[in-house]
Structure formats: structure tokens, C-alpha cells
Scaffold this active site. Structure first.
Site, PDB file in Angstrom:
ATOM      1  N   VAL A  15       0.778  -0.736  -0.154  1.00  0.00           N
ATOM      2  CA  VAL A  15      -0.665  -0.263  -0.021  1.00  0.00           C
ATOM      3  C   VAL A  15       0.568   0.958  -0.196  1.00  0.00           C
ATOM      4  O   VAL A  15       0.345   2.280  -0.569  1.00  0.00           O
ATOM      5  CB  VAL A  15      -1.428   0.095   1.113  1.00  0.00           C
ATOM      6  CG1 VAL A  15      -1.679   1.388   1.123  1.00  0.00           C
ATOM      7  CG2 VAL A  15      -1.799  -0.845   0.715  1.00  0.00           C
ATOM      8  N   CYS A 162      -9.968  -2.942   2.275  1.00  0.00           N
ATOM      9  CA  CYS A 162     -10.718  -2.685   1.374  1.00  0.00           C
ATOM     10  C   CYS A 162     -11.768  -4.114   0.190  1.00  0.00           C
ATOM     11  O   CYS A 162     -12.029  -3.809  -0.738  1.00  0.00           O
ATOM     12  CB  CYS A 162      -9.176  -3.608   0.123  1.00  0.00           C
ATOM     13  SG  CYS A 162      -8.665  -5.270   0.980  1.00  0.00           S
ATOM     14  N   GLY A 194      -4.171  -7.720  -1.472  1.00  0.00           N
ATOM     15  CA  GLY A 194      -4.576  -7.368  -0.432  1.00  0.00           C
ATOM     16  C   GLY A 194      -3.968  -7.819   0.778  1.00  0.00           C
ATOM     17  O   GLY A 194      -4.236  -7.981   1.701  1.00  0.00           O
ATOM     18  N   HIS A 257     -10.790  -7.203  -6.068  1.00  0.00           N
ATOM     19  CA  HIS A 257     -11.399  -7.489  -4.990  1.00  0.00           C
ATOM     20  C   HIS A 257     -12.707  -7.776  -6.164  1.00  0.00           C
ATOM     21  O   HIS A 257     -13.586  -6.144  -6.628  1.00  0.00           O
ATOM     22  CB  HIS A 257     -11.619  -7.285  -3.559  1.00  0.00           C
ATOM     23  CG  HIS A 257     -11.025  -7.623  -2.627  1.00  0.00           C
ATOM     24  ND1 HIS A 257      -9.001  -8.220  -3.660  1.00  0.00           N
ATOM     25  CD2 HIS A 257     -10.057  -6.913  -2.202  1.00  0.00           C
ATOM     26  CE1 HIS A 257      -8.213  -7.829  -2.608  1.00  0.00           C
ATOM     27  NE2 HIS A 257      -8.703  -7.692  -1.529  1.00  0.00           N
TER      28      HIS A 257
HETATM   29  P1  NAP Z   1       3.049  -4.765   3.524  1.00  0.00           P
HETATM   30  O1  NAP Z   1       2.976  -5.128   2.434  1.00  0.00           O
HETATM   31  O2  NAP Z   1       3.027  -6.291   4.746  1.00  0.00           O
HETATM   32  O3  NAP Z   1       3.669  -3.684   3.693  1.00  0.00           O
HETATM   33  C1  NAP Z   1       3.653  -3.400   5.298  1.00  0.00           C
HETATM   34  C2  NAP Z   1       4.347  -1.594   5.871  1.00  0.00           C
HETATM   35  O4  NAP Z   1       4.449  -2.259   7.335  1.00  0.00           O
HETATM   36  C3  NAP Z   1       5.996  -2.104   4.638  1.00  0.00           C
HETATM   37  O5  NAP Z   1       6.610  -1.329   4.757  1.00  0.00           O
HETATM   38  C4  NAP Z   1       6.831  -2.800   6.409  1.00  0.00           C
HETATM   39  O6  NAP Z   1       7.766  -1.549   6.546  1.00  0.00           O
HETATM   40  C5  NAP Z   1       6.399  -1.866   7.813  1.00  0.00           C
HETATM   41  N1  NAP Z   1       6.013  -2.343   8.871  1.00  0.00           N
HETATM   42  C6  NAP Z   1       6.283  -4.252   9.061  1.00  0.00           C
HETATM   43  N2  NAP Z   1       6.753  -4.002  10.059  1.00  0.00           N
HETATM   44  C7  NAP Z   1       7.130  -2.809  11.128  1.00  0.00           C
HETATM   45  C8  NAP Z   1       7.130  -2.416  12.488  1.00  0.00           C
HETATM   46  N3  NAP Z   1       7.855  -3.140  13.396  1.00  0.00           N
HETATM   47  N4  NAP Z   1       7.923  -1.207  12.244  1.00  0.00           N
HETATM   48  C9  NAP Z   1       7.470  -0.163  11.466  1.00  0.00           C
HETATM   49  N5  NAP Z   1       7.004  -0.270   9.914  1.00  0.00           N
HETATM   50  C10 NAP Z   1       7.304  -1.949   9.678  1.00  0.00           C
HETATM   51  O7  NAP Z   1       1.613  -4.424   3.929  1.00  0.00           O
HETATM   52  P2  NAP Z   1       1.080  -3.744   2.680  1.00  0.00           P
HETATM   53  O8  NAP Z   1      -0.190  -4.477   2.415  1.00  0.00           O
HETATM   54  O9  NAP Z   1       0.985  -2.335   1.941  1.00  0.00           O
HETATM   55  O10 NAP Z   1      -0.732  -3.565   4.106  1.00  0.00           O
HETATM   56  C11 NAP Z   1      -0.348  -2.053   5.192  1.00  0.00           C
HETATM   57  C12 NAP Z   1      -1.811  -2.103   5.666  1.00  0.00           C
HETATM   58  O11 NAP Z   1      -2.459  -1.177   5.104  1.00  0.00           O
HETATM   59  C13 NAP Z   1      -2.172  -3.105   6.002  1.00  0.00           C
HETATM   60  O12 NAP Z   1      -3.150  -2.566   7.883  1.00  0.00           O
HETATM   61  C14 NAP Z   1      -3.186  -3.461   5.877  1.00  0.00           C
HETATM   62  O13 NAP Z   1      -4.307  -4.471   6.371  1.00  0.00           O
HETATM   63  C15 NAP Z   1      -3.942  -2.024   5.524  1.00  0.00           C
HETATM   64  N6  NAP Z   1      -4.482  -2.638   4.119  1.00  0.00           N
HETATM   65  C16 NAP Z   1      -4.350  -3.265   2.840  1.00  0.00           C
HETATM   66  C17 NAP Z   1      -4.705  -2.853   1.899  1.00  0.00           C
HETATM   67  C18 NAP Z   1      -4.643  -4.182   0.372  1.00  0.00           C
HETATM   68  O14 NAP Z   1      -5.029  -4.852  -0.513  1.00  0.00           O
HETATM   69  N7  NAP Z   1      -3.111  -5.073   0.235  1.00  0.00           N
HETATM   70  C19 NAP Z   1      -5.615  -2.659   1.705  1.00  0.00           C
HETATM   71  C20 NAP Z   1      -6.624  -2.005   2.241  1.00  0.00           C
HETATM   72  C21 NAP Z   1      -6.238  -2.078   3.701  1.00  0.00           C
HETATM   73  P3  NAP Z   1      10.086  -2.847   6.224  1.00  0.00           P
HETATM   74  O15 NAP Z   1       9.710  -2.616   4.892  1.00  0.00           O
HETATM   75  O16 NAP Z   1      10.965  -1.975   6.660  1.00  0.00           O
HETATM   76  O17 NAP Z   1       9.101  -4.300   6.687  1.00  0.00           O
END
Ligand code: NAP
Length: 366
Positions: A15, A162, A194, A257
Site C-alpha cells: 500500500v 478493502c 490484498g 477484489h
Molecule cells: P505490507 O506490504 O506487508 O507492508 C507493511 C509495511 O509496514 C512495510 O512498509 C513495513 O516496513 C512496515 N512495517 C512492518 N513491520 C513494522 C514495524 N515493526 N515497525 C514499523 N513498520 C513496520 O502490507 P500492505 O499490504 O501494504 O498493508 C499495509 C496496511 O494497509 C495494513 O494495515 C493492511 O491491513 C492495510 N490494507 C492493505 C490493503 C491491500 O490491498 N494490500 C488494502 C487495504 C488496507 P518494512 O519494509 O521495513 O518491513
């Protein structure tokens, strides 16, 4: 006008990258602060996303050369705010729920408003869960939230899950037209993106359907009730209806989705033609305010029998429109349809940016 400096917490993730890509040419906002885990802190953004960047073009030299901060160190954002280099942050953190909740509150307490994609604060009763076309009036709880916590400038506003984006706006359009929706059965087919990055292992999802996404069915059944709820005494009271039954599945689609929905109306029931007319003519506050990220038409109706499809329809209108099709009577309930929305744009970063534009236009982001 000078662009407003913004930050992204979780900027390196699925995201976060979508935020960087979408904000590269944004007319109001400019990314000046990026943060992620302690593992990433101190490195440049370019270094960190090399090999895991998901978009055709980069965010540009401005974001490529930014040094990534530790998102857990709120003092860095507070100092940037004092220097006039940060107005508010988008939160796209994937961490343990209580940790994200505490962290988002700490940013708000430090005077940095948080526009969040995380689930952590969705059930805080004075935190609005905004879909800009549906419940922009819920932003009115923000001053109560600030007063209750003695936050001068900071606040938290969030986006819903989402998975519910592809049918919540169509449902709202029907309710606004005077048709009560009492019950709803929904089966989602959710894209692999997602689950974030690296997300679901390829061998688990290629040539397969996984009939379980942790926590997703509970969110799908509860979150629309808060979004359709009413503001009373500075908090949001949930709506009682519709009662929702959700099946959430992970399918081998990259983005987008899809939801198959059957719904039951109250005593007053629209015809299929009336439903199409309501959806085609629906418009909300983002369209009235002509916000940069707003789709010109929030709901697009397809007449072909085999649409919507993720590959063909997810990018429509800046990937911000919900596309609906297969609108037909239901032998069990009253009406059936299929809805589709882009999960990392409409369902995540694009929806977050639209919420920020709405809050800016309504005067909540000074
Ligand atoms: P992701 O790809 O796993 O990215 C997670 C992010 O969080 C990365 O920048 C990571 O940094 C950081 N992070 C992980 N552990 C951390 C820590 N201990 N301290 C600080 N930062 C940390 O996840 P995502 O899909 O982008 O989702 C992000 C959020 O949006 C989640 O809450 C998810 O539920 C929500 N969301 C996602 C979607 C979707 O379609 N993917 C849709 C709606 C909402 P590093 O790179 O340094 O590990």
C-alpha cells in the site's frame, strides 16, 4: 499553491508503494517523509524498494532519494512537523493491532493527523471510517475526538477494509434512494496483493482458491454497519441493518477484489431497471467538490453478461470507480449483482488520498 508536505508510514509495503506512485503527480500533496520498520531505517527509499517495486514508473527522484525513518520513532515526524516539512501522515503499517493503535495515537498526540489504512482504529467509536462518497458527514466527530484526548491539531481518520469497497457504495446509493437493505449474502474473490508483500506464497494460490482470509469475514460483516451509522453526541452509532453474511476467498488475481452479492430489501423493492438508474446517476461529495482523486462516476454499470472482470475493469476512472454488473433478480432474496474495485487503489491508497482531499476541503487539515 505550495504543495502540502505529507508522510507515509509503511512506505515500503504494497500500500505504501501505491501511495508513492499515486502521489508522484498529485496537485495538492507532496511526499516529504517516509517511514517503515527499524530494519529499513537509515536507508534510501530507492535502495529499499529495489527488486520489490510494483509499478511501471517510480515515484520520481524526490521520493527515491528520501532517507527512510523508523515509524516507531514519533519524534522524527514531530520534528519534521515543527520544521514545516510535514503536515500529516498516511498510515499503511502492517504490525500487531495494538501496536499500530498506540502508534497512530502517538502521532496524533504529537500534532500529526493520521489518515490510516490499518484496521487498528476502525472500532474506536469517535474515529470515522470514511468512504468519501458515502459518509463524509462522519468527519464531524473529529473535533470531539480531539477534545476528548486534548489533541490540538492531530486526529485519526481511517478507511475501511478493502473487501467491502465493491458493494458498500452501491448499497448506500440504494439506501439514499429510499430502499432499505435488510439482509445481504456476499462472497468475495480477493486478489493476492490484498495480503501485502510478499504476501501469499505463489504455491499456495496458483491454480487454487483459498477459502479463508484471517479476520476478513468479521470485518466485512461489521464495518458497513459503522459506515452506515449515525453521528450522535460526538460518536458514531452503528446501523442495525443490513445483517451481512460473508464468505471471503483468496484467488489467483493480482489486483482487484470481486464480490458476488445477493440482497433483500425492506417493504419497498426497486426493479432491476430502477437499480441501474440509481447506480448510474449516483454521485457524492467528492464529485461535487471536484476532488483530484475522485472518480467522475463512483459506480459504473456494465451490461455485458460476463462483466465486471478484474483485468478488464479494475483500472476504470483512475482505478477509483466501483464497477457493477450481472444485475438480476434473486430467487432467494430480491436482487443479485457482482461488484469489483481495485483493492490497493480504491480499497487502500487511492481511497486514503481521497479521504485526505475531502478532509482538506472541509477544513480539518489546516
Ligand atoms: P505490507 O506490504 O506487508 O507492508 C507493511 C509495511 O509496514 C512495510 O512498509 C513495513 O516496513 C512496515 N512495517 C512492518 N513491520 C513494522 C514495524 N515493526 N515497525 C514499523 N513498520 C513496520 O502490507 P500492505 O499490504 O501494504 O498493508 C499495509 C496496511 O494497509 C495494513 O494495515 C493492511 O491491513 C492495510 N490494507 C492493505 C490493503 C491491500 O490491498 N494490500 C488494502 C487495504 C488496507 P518494512 O519494509 O521495513 O518491513
Amino acid at each position: 499553491m505550495d504543495k502540502i508536505p505529507v508522510g507515509i508510514l509503511g512506505a515500503t509495503g504494497m500500500v505504501g508503494q501505491q501511495y508513492i506512485a499515486l502521489l508522484a503527480d498529485h496537485p495538492w500533496f507532496e511526499v516529504r517523509f517516509v517511514a517503515a520498520s527499524p530494519r529499513s531505517a537509515g536507508k534510501t527509499y530507492r535502495e529499499l524498494v529495489a527488486g520489490r517495486w510494483h509499478h511501471a514508473k517510480t515515484g520520481g527522484p524526490g521520493t527515491d532519494s528520501l532517507v527512510v525513518e523508523d515509524a516507531n520513532d514519533v519524534s522524527r515526524a514531530a520534528a519534521a512537523r515543527k520544521r514545516g516539512e510535514l503536515s500529516f501522515v498516511f498510515s499503511a503499517l502492517e504490525m500487531e493491532k495494538e501496536t499500530v493503535k498506540a502508534l497512530e495515537e502517538a502521532y496524533a498526540a504529537a500534532g500529526v493527523p493520521v489518515i490510516s489504512n490499518a484496521a487498528a482504529n476502525r472500532w474506536t467509536e469517535d474515529v470515522p471510517v470514511l468512504i468519501a462518497e458515502v459518509n463524509p458527514h462522519h468527519a464531524s466527530v473529529i473535533p470531539f475526538q480531539q477534545k476528548a484526548r486534548q489533541w490540538d491539531r492531530g486526529f485519526i481518520a481511517v478507511k475501511p477494509n478493502c473487501s467491502i469497497q465493491s458493494y458498500t457504495t452501491p448499497l448506500w446509493a440504494l439506501m439514499q434512494a429510499g430502499y432499505e437493505v435488510r439482509r445481504l449474502a456476499v462472497t468475495t474473490m480477493q486478489a493476492v496483493s490484498g495480503a501485502g508483500y510478499p504476501g501469499v506464497p505463489g504455491l499456495n494460490v496458483i491454480d487454487n482458491v483459498v477459502p479463508y482470509i484471517g479476520g476478513e469475514e468479521e470485518k466485512s460483516e461489521r464495518e458497513p454497519l459503522k459506515i452506515f451509522g449515525a453521528v450522535k453526541n460526538g460518536v458514531i452509532e452503528n446501523a442495525a441493518f443490513p445483517v451481512i453474511s460473508a464468505h471471503c476467498n483468496r484467488v489467483p488475481v493480482s489486483d482487484g477484489h470481486t464480490a458476488c452479492v445477493s440482497l433483500e430489501f425492506g417493504a419497498k423493492k426497486p426493479s432491476v431497471e430502477e437499480v441501474k438508474r440509481i447506480w448510474e446517476s449516483f454521485s457524492g461529495e467528492p464529485q461535487a467538490l471536484n476532488l483530484p482523486m475522485a472518480p467522475s462516476r463512483p459506480i459504473i454499470v456494465r451490461e455485458e453478461p460476463d462483466r465486471p472482470q478484474p483485468r478488464k475493469d479494475r483500472e476504470r476512472d483512475k482505478a477509483m470507480a466501483v464497477t457493477v454488473g450481472r444485475i438480476r433478480p434473486c430467487p432467494l432474496f430480491d436482487l443479485r449483482f457482482v461488484g469489483l474495485s481495485h483493492n490497493t487503489v480504491r480499497g487502500a491508497a487511492g481511497g486514503g488520498i481521497l479521504n485526505a482531499e475531502l478532509l482538506k476541503a472541509k477544513g480539518y487539515l489546516s
